[in-house]
Design an enzyme around this catalytic site. Structure first.
Site, mmCIF file in Angstrom:
data_model
loop_
_atom_site.group_PDB
_atom_site.id
_atom_site.type_symbol
_atom_site.label_atom_id
_atom_site.label_comp_id
_atom_site.label_asym_id
_atom_site.label_seq_id
_atom_site.Cartn_x
_atom_site.Cartn_y
_atom_site.Cartn_z
ATOM 1 N N ARG A 14 -3.476 -8.689 -35.726
ATOM 2 C CA ARG A 14 -4.761 -9.328 -36.015
ATOM 3 C C ARG A 14 -4.541 -10.607 -36.814
ATOM 4 O O ARG A 14 -5.463 -11.165 -37.396
ATOM 5 C CB ARG A 14 -5.667 -8.349 -36.764
ATOM 6 N N ASN A 15 -3.292 -11.073 -36.814
ATOM 7 C CA ASN A 15 -2.900 -12.271 -37.552
ATOM 8 C C ASN A 15 -3.089 -13.500 -36.665
ATOM 9 O O ASN A 15 -2.365 -13.703 -35.687
ATOM 10 C CB ASN A 15 -1.427 -12.139 -37.984
ATOM 11 N N ASP A 77 8.226 -7.899 -35.511
ATOM 12 C CA ASP A 77 8.438 -7.429 -36.867
ATOM 13 C C ASP A 77 9.461 -8.368 -37.481
ATOM 14 O O ASP A 77 10.436 -8.759 -36.816
ATOM 15 C CB ASP A 77 8.935 -5.981 -36.896
#
Length: 215
Positions: A14-15, A77
């Site tokens: 959601r970045n 990640d």
């Protein structure tokens, strides 16, 4: 590829920053690709990062989101790896001081841990693993790295996370003192996404994804 029906990929985040960066990487290769976030779908679960490597966590998130949405999914990640700390904070970068996302506390703790380390031994790297997963279960991951050193004090007001204390090799200034364009050109995340892009092209154009899983 139809001009009226763009191909879609979903970014397992959601970045908004990550969405913009991925769009910038894919745009020259696939101008009709629509890059969505999980917010565009209902019922997508939060995925706990329970693996012990960047690649493992990226694959975990991409596979879960692809299965939940039925759309090819990309996840990443990333974190900082400090040589004298044996590669830490690593996968714990975002919660190094104990609370997830407390950038100021994370920076303060990291600098305190290596306060007495001389300049020649303050090397480290930002590392990112970017994964692509298809709804059918096939997946792949690519990595990017940016080497540099850890400054003795924060510098600059741009960026986020550990950017204010990370000086890319040969740069002479922290990532937080780089413009967004300069950072994207050299960043670990940009490198990982660019390495993954050809696989996204292949997957969207012919629906297949050829191993290897790692690379």
């Amino acid at each position: 590829m139809s001009a009226t029906t763009p191909q879609r990929v979903v970014l397992a985040t959601r970045n908004a920053h990550k969405v913009g960066e991925l769009r910038a990487v894919l745009a020259p290769l696939l101008p009709d690709v629509e890059v969505l976030t999980v917010d565009a779908f209902e019922g997508v679960p939060e995925v706990a990062e329970t693996e012990v490597t960047f690649a493992g966590n990226a694959l975990l998130k991409a596979r879960a989101v692809a299965a939940a949405t039925g759309v090819p999914a990309i996840a990443d990640d990333s974190g900082i790896s400090v040589d004298v700390l044996g590669g830490a904070p690593g996968i714990f970068s975002a919660r190094w001081a104990g609370r997830h996302g407390d950038d100021a506390a994370n920076l303060e703790l990291l600098l305190a841990q290596i306060a007495d380390v001389p300049a020649e031994h303050r090397g480290g790297a930002f590392v990112c693993a970017a994964a692509l997963a298809l709804p059918g279960g096939t997946s792949a991951v690519r990595t990017g790295e940016l080497r540099g050193t850890i400054a003795t004090a924060p510098g600059g007001s741009g960026g986020f996370g550990y950017d204010p204390v990370f000086v890319p090799a040969g740069a002479g200034r922290t990532l937080a003192e780089h413009s967004a364009e300069e950072k994207n050109a050299i960043s670990h995340r940009g490198a990982a996404f660019r390495a993954l892009a050809p696989l996204v092209v292949q997957a969207l154009r012919d629906g297949t994804l050829v191993p290897p899983i790692h690379g």
